[in-house]
Scaffold this motif. Structure first.
Motif, mmCIF file in Angstrom:
data_model
loop_
_atom_site.group_PDB
_atom_site.id
_atom_site.type_symbol
_atom_site.label_atom_id
_atom_site.label_comp_id
_atom_site.label_asym_id
_atom_site.label_seq_id
_atom_site.Cartn_x
_atom_site.Cartn_y
_atom_site.Cartn_z
ATOM 1 N N MET A 149 0.847 -1.209 0.000
ATOM 2 C CA MET A 149 0.000 0.000 0.000
ATOM 3 C C MET A 149 0.876 1.250 0.000
ATOM 4 O O MET A 149 0.611 2.213 -0.726
ATOM 5 C CB MET A 149 -0.924 -0.013 1.221
ATOM 6 C CG MET A 149 -1.901 1.151 1.267
ATOM 7 S SD MET A 149 -3.117 1.118 -0.065
ATOM 8 C CE MET A 149 -3.446 2.843 -0.336
ATOM 9 N N ARG A 150 1.934 1.204 0.805
ATOM 10 C CA ARG A 150 2.840 2.373 0.851
ATOM 11 C C ARG A 150 3.496 2.578 -0.521
ATOM 12 O O ARG A 150 3.706 3.703 -0.959
ATOM 13 C CB ARG A 150 3.943 2.153 1.904
ATOM 14 C CG ARG A 150 3.437 1.945 3.329
ATOM 15 C CD ARG A 150 3.021 3.225 3.983
ATOM 16 N NE ARG A 150 2.717 3.051 5.396
ATOM 17 C CZ ARG A 150 1.797 3.760 6.053
ATOM 18 N NH1 ARG A 150 1.101 4.687 5.445
ATOM 19 N NH2 ARG A 150 1.589 3.555 7.331
ATOM 20 N N ASN A 184 -5.515 8.132 8.551
ATOM 21 C CA ASN A 184 -6.802 7.451 8.681
ATOM 22 C C ASN A 184 -7.833 8.433 9.254
ATOM 23 O O ASN A 184 -8.961 8.534 8.756
ATOM 24 C CB ASN A 184 -6.617 6.231 9.593
ATOM 25 C CG ASN A 184 -7.785 5.267 9.556
ATOM 26 O OD1 ASN A 184 -8.537 5.196 10.511
ATOM 27 N ND2 ASN A 184 -7.952 4.540 8.469
ATOM 28 N N GLY A 185 -7.394 9.180 10.269
ATOM 29 C CA GLY A 185 -8.246 10.227 10.830
ATOM 30 C C GLY A 185 -8.506 11.311 9.799
ATOM 31 O O GLY A 185 -9.594 11.895 9.743
ATOM 32 N N ARG A 235 -6.358 12.120 20.356
ATOM 33 C CA ARG A 235 -5.256 13.016 20.728
ATOM 34 C C ARG A 235 -5.355 14.259 19.850
ATOM 35 O O ARG A 235 -6.008 14.227 18.800
ATOM 36 C CB ARG A 235 -3.897 12.360 20.453
ATOM 37 C CG ARG A 235 -3.546 11.276 21.430
ATOM 38 C CD ARG A 235 -2.166 10.734 21.129
ATOM 39 N NE ARG A 235 -1.935 9.489 21.854
ATOM 40 C CZ ARG A 235 -0.931 8.669 21.585
ATOM 41 N NH1 ARG A 235 -0.063 8.953 20.623
ATOM 42 N NH2 ARG A 235 -0.786 7.562 22.285
ATOM 43 N N ILE A 282 -3.606 1.652 8.461
ATOM 44 C CA ILE A 282 -2.497 0.722 8.234
ATOM 45 C C ILE A 282 -1.257 1.100 9.043
ATOM 46 O O ILE A 282 -0.309 0.336 9.109
ATOM 47 C CB ILE A 282 -2.123 0.610 6.732
ATOM 48 C CG1 ILE A 282 -1.782 1.984 6.157
ATOM 49 C CG2 ILE A 282 -3.232 -0.069 5.955
ATOM 50 C CD1 ILE A 282 -1.205 1.910 4.751
ATOM 51 N N HIS A 298 0.482 -0.058 14.957
ATOM 52 C CA HIS A 298 1.448 -1.052 15.446
ATOM 53 C C HIS A 298 1.026 -1.464 16.840
ATOM 54 O O HIS A 298 0.926 -0.614 17.714
ATOM 55 C CB HIS A 298 2.869 -0.459 15.489
ATOM 56 C CG HIS A 298 3.355 -0.036 14.150
ATOM 57 N ND1 HIS A 298 3.723 -0.921 13.174
ATOM 58 C CD2 HIS A 298 3.504 1.203 13.614
ATOM 59 C CE1 HIS A 298 4.084 -0.267 12.091
ATOM 60 N NE2 HIS A 298 3.952 1.029 12.329
ATOM 61 N N ALA A 353 -1.450 2.042 22.500
ATOM 62 C CA ALA A 353 -1.106 2.955 23.605
ATOM 63 C C ALA A 353 -2.297 2.985 24.564
ATOM 64 O O ALA A 353 -3.431 2.741 24.155
ATOM 65 C CB ALA A 353 -0.836 4.345 23.041
ATOM 66 N N ILE A 362 -9.577 0.888 1.581
ATOM 67 C CA ILE A 362 -9.091 1.860 0.618
ATOM 68 C C ILE A 362 -8.120 1.197 -0.349
ATOM 69 O O ILE A 362 -7.142 0.577 0.069
ATOM 70 C CB ILE A 362 -8.483 3.067 1.355
ATOM 71 C CG1 ILE A 362 -9.631 3.699 2.141
ATOM 72 C CG2 ILE A 362 -7.853 4.049 0.378
ATOM 73 C CD1 ILE A 362 -9.300 4.824 2.992
HETATM 74 N N1 LIG Z 1 -1.786 8.948 0.609
HETATM 75 C C1 LIG Z 1 -2.230 8.806 1.816
HETATM 76 O O1 LIG Z 1 -1.714 9.372 2.742
HETATM 77 C C2 LIG Z 1 -3.380 7.962 2.005
HETATM 78 C C3 LIG Z 1 -3.713 7.522 3.269
HETATM 79 N N2 LIG Z 1 -4.784 6.807 3.476
HETATM 80 C C4 LIG Z 1 -5.244 6.562 4.851
HETATM 81 O O2 LIG Z 1 -4.197 6.712 5.751
HETATM 82 C C5 LIG Z 1 -4.052 5.575 6.554
HETATM 83 C C6 LIG Z 1 -2.638 5.404 6.911
HETATM 84 O O3 LIG Z 1 -2.222 6.610 7.498
HETATM 85 P P1 LIG Z 1 -1.008 6.726 8.523
HETATM 86 O O4 LIG Z 1 0.199 6.185 7.914
HETATM 87 O O5 LIG Z 1 -0.979 8.128 8.970
HETATM 88 O O6 LIG Z 1 -1.391 5.760 9.680
HETATM 89 P P2 LIG Z 1 -2.621 5.759 10.691
HETATM 90 O O7 LIG Z 1 -3.657 6.721 10.298
HETATM 91 O O8 LIG Z 1 -2.980 4.375 10.835
HETATM 92 O O9 LIG Z 1 -2.047 6.308 12.057
HETATM 93 C C7 LIG Z 1 -0.758 6.274 12.434
HETATM 94 C C8 LIG Z 1 -0.675 7.093 13.716
HETATM 95 O O10 LIG Z 1 -1.156 6.328 14.779
HETATM 96 C C9 LIG Z 1 -0.147 6.150 15.744
HETATM 97 N N3 LIG Z 1 -0.189 4.769 16.216
HETATM 98 C C10 LIG Z 1 0.228 3.674 15.547
HETATM 99 N N4 LIG Z 1 0.059 2.575 16.298
HETATM 100 C C11 LIG Z 1 -0.480 2.977 17.471
HETATM 101 C C12 LIG Z 1 -0.859 2.320 18.655
HETATM 102 N N5 LIG Z 1 -0.712 1.002 18.803
HETATM 103 N N6 LIG Z 1 -1.391 3.012 19.659
HETATM 104 C C13 LIG Z 1 -1.550 4.338 19.524
HETATM 105 N N7 LIG Z 1 -1.190 5.035 18.436
HETATM 106 C C14 LIG Z 1 -0.650 4.378 17.417
HETATM 107 C C15 LIG Z 1 1.155 6.465 15.072
HETATM 108 O O11 LIG Z 1 2.064 6.956 16.004
HETATM 109 C C16 LIG Z 1 0.717 7.502 14.058
HETATM 110 O O12 LIG Z 1 0.655 8.766 14.660
HETATM 111 C C17 LIG Z 1 -4.647 4.463 5.777
HETATM 112 O O13 LIG Z 1 -5.089 3.400 6.562
HETATM 113 C C18 LIG Z 1 -5.773 5.180 5.079
HETATM 114 O O14 LIG Z 1 -6.895 5.276 5.913
HETATM 115 C C19 LIG Z 1 -5.723 6.677 2.409
HETATM 116 O O15 LIG Z 1 -6.477 7.805 2.428
HETATM 117 C C20 LIG Z 1 -5.042 6.547 1.085
HETATM 118 C C21 LIG Z 1 -4.159 7.636 0.811
#
Ligand SMILES: NC(=O)C1=CN([C@@H]2O[C@H](COP(=O)(O)OP(=O)(O)OC[C@H]3O[C@@H](n4cnc5c(N)ncnc54)[C@H](O)[C@@H]3O)[C@@H](O)[C@H]2O)[C@@H](O)CC1
Length: 520
Positions: free
Chosen positions: A9-10, A58-59, A82, A130, A133, A137, A185
């Motif tokens: 995905m990345r 994701n948010g 947060r 995605i 991890h 928390a 997605i």
């Molecule tokens: N190009 C993009 O940026 C796109 C992103 N997409 C969306 O973005 C998501 C992935 O975004 P991110 O890479 O920002 O990842 P996430 O939105 O899954 O969030 C990662 C955040 O959560 C925190 N986190 C991770 N594990 C944790 C845990 N166990 N306890 C508490 N906090 C934790 C991390 O420190 C980081 O701040 C996808 O699943 C999808 O929903 C999609 O919109 C497709 C396009």
């Protein structure tokens, strides 16, 4: 629908970015499509939505979806676990549209969250995607635990994946949010089709990011959900003027004093899948007791202790060179030194009498256990073999512990199909089919209706039935067989009214309807 890893995905996002599509644009597409999907449903009468928002993208997707819904007259609330970063345009756009927000630190007893959820049609889970991890928390864990405790009046929709799930392994935190629906997605993530991940996703809907089709990474991803729409073109066409020879022969070598019914189930299923003729090679006792159950079969008594038995089998192998045959080896064959020796000799002689055989072999059940007892067994097999192990049989063949196989079904099936150079069907909930050329299919069905003695014998019969009708590609025949088998189980459950009472014979009786559904 494609199935991808987090790294893939990345890579998709990276290549899309390099092709000129910004990360923000991708997120806008995702968020808008989430809103469109929600708007296309008529069951949301209050037109009110509350989202749990995390710090990542994701948010971000969820905030965009909320903003779009406000534009359509919805009331939207964002409950932030947060604080998001200060210059977050997505949040300011949402607030500019009168979206309500509150942060966990200002609602530690969840009063506001509970109040919002009481009037909401939807809880949108935008906490973790995605990037999750495990372990969670503590603040995330507390919030998810509270969500579990609320008596549900709303539909929970997860953005991309349920929060609290590792999207590669399918491992889930004990408080992982249980979705009624997941909007995946771009593609399903491997974790979402692994146990326990698939227990949390609910209904899967896909959201395309409308990326260019020629991204190089797409060429490498050969993993797909097995779906009716992509399979119905694969079912063999039946010529109106065909005869039984046109539709091929299935030869079944199996049965023993202990397992009388197993080869019978295979034979019955092969006929129901459409083969022209079934040859049964079984011990006398099996023929004597069961011949009336399958009157269409031709019977050869096979006493594997008798040296002449091998000649009978080889005659068929030689004859099969000229016709369409599929051999199933193993159902009910039993395990012991005599059977091991028979198996060793059988494959040795197949290589001798038909070294470049184009015939299809399916090795199932005891056939697999007997193989596992032979050193270097992959080298002994003919070119075209499908192996259909359940996790226990896979464990014997691979020497991997069952738990390890089950934890990583997709990757392990892919790896061993390549290593053994054979099509492998790893049975069980969410059956995985992998081909040595890298293709993988997963059937998104988990039902205890299929977990009955004899169910696997039925599956090998269906696959053989399709191969005998001339499907050239073993992977395609296996996917088709797995789909028909899984759906026949679900149909049998509906017909019978519960999952407890479905037997392998009931599954056979439902093959007819599953095929009708496929070709309709
Ligand atoms: N190009 C993009 O940026 C796109 C992103 N997409 C969306 O973005 C998501 C992935 O975004 P991110 O890479 O920002 O990842 P996430 O939105 O899954 O969030 C990662 C955040 O959560 C925190 N986190 C991770 N594990 C944790 C845990 N166990 N306890 C508490 N906090 C934790 C991390 O420190 C980081 O701040 C996808 O699943 C999808 O929903 C999609 O919109 C497709 C396009």
């Amino acid at each position: 629908m494609k199935i991808i890893s987090v790294d893939e995905m990345r890579q998709i996002e990276k290549e899309a970015y390099e092709s000129g599509i910004s990360y923000e644009q991708m997120m806008i597409t995702a968020g808008k499509k989430i809103a469109q999907k929600i708007l296309s449903e008529t069951l949301y009468l209050n037109r009110t939505i509350t989202a749990i928002i995390g710090t990542g993208n994701n948010g971000g997707d969820a905030l965009i979806a909320l903003t779009e819904l406000i534009k359509e007259g919805w009331t939207a609330n964002a409950w932030m676990i947060r604080k998001r970063h200060d210059k977050d345009n997505l949040l300011s756009n949402f607030q500019y549209r009168n979206g309500q927000t509150v942060e966990y630190q200002n609602d530690q007893y969840f009063n506001q969250l509970d109040q919002w959820l009481q009037s909401s049609d939807i809880l949108l889970d935008g906490a973790l995607g995605i990037g999750c991890h495990l372990p969670l928390a503590s603040d995330y864990s507390e919030v998810f635990s509270h969500i579990h405790s609320i008596s549900k009046r709303f539909t929970t929709i997860a953005v991309d994946c349920p929060s609290g799930m590792d999207c590669d392994s399918g491992e889930c935190d004990e408080h992982c949010i249980h979705a009624d629906m997941t909007f995946c997605i771009e593609a399903l993530k491997i974790g979402e089709i692994q146990n326990p991940g698939y227990r949390f996703t609910g209904k899967i809907e896909s959201i395309s990011l409308d990326l260019p089709e020629n991204l190089p990474i797409y060429q490498k991803i050969k993993r797909n959900i097995i779906q009716r729409e992509s399979l119905n073109k694969d079912i063999p066409v039946r010529e109106v003027d065909g005869n039984k020879g046109t539709f091929g022969t299935v030869d079944i070598i199996g049965g023993s004093d202990q397992y009388i019914g197993a080869p019978i189930l295979t034979g019955m299923a092969a006929y129901k899948a459409g083969c022209g003729l079934v040859n049964m090679f079984v011990p006398q006792i099996v023929r004597d007791i069961s011949a009336n159950m399958i009157p269409e079969a031709i019977w050869t008594i096979l006493n594997i202790k008798d040296p002449h038995a091998m000649d009978l089998c080889m005659e068929k192998i030689i004859e099969a060179k000229k016709k369409k045959h599929a051999f199933v080896i193993g159902p009910g064959l039993g395990i012991g030194d005599i059977q091991i020796e028979f198996t060793r000799k059988f494959f040795e002689q197949v290589q001798e009498v038909s070294p470049y055989s184009e015939q299809n072999f399916i090795i199932d059940a005891d056939g697999l256990n007997l193989l596992a007892a032979l050193a270097d067994w992959p080298k002994r097999l003919p070119q075209l073999c499908i192996l259909t192990p359940h996790p226990g049989e896979f464990s014997r063949l691979s020497a991997l512990p069952i738990q390890e196989i089950q934890r990583n079904r997709v990757r392990i099936c892919e790896e061993y199909a390549k290593r053994w150079n054979k099509v492998v069907v790893l049975k069980g909930a969410y059956t995985v089919i992998s081909s040595p050329d890298g293709r993988t299919g997963v059937l998104p069905i988990a039902s205890s209706a299929l977990a009955k003695a004899g169910s696997g014998d039925v599956l090998s019969g269906i696959i053989a039935g399709f191969l005998s009708q001339g499907i050239n590609d073993q992977f395609t025949a296996a996917c088709l067989g797995v789909w028909i088998h899984g759906n026949a189980g679900l149909i049998a459950k509906e017909r019978i009214g519960n999952e407890y009472s479905v037997t392998a014979t009931d599954i056979i009786q439902s093959i007819r309807e599953a095929i009708t559904t496929l070709i309709r």
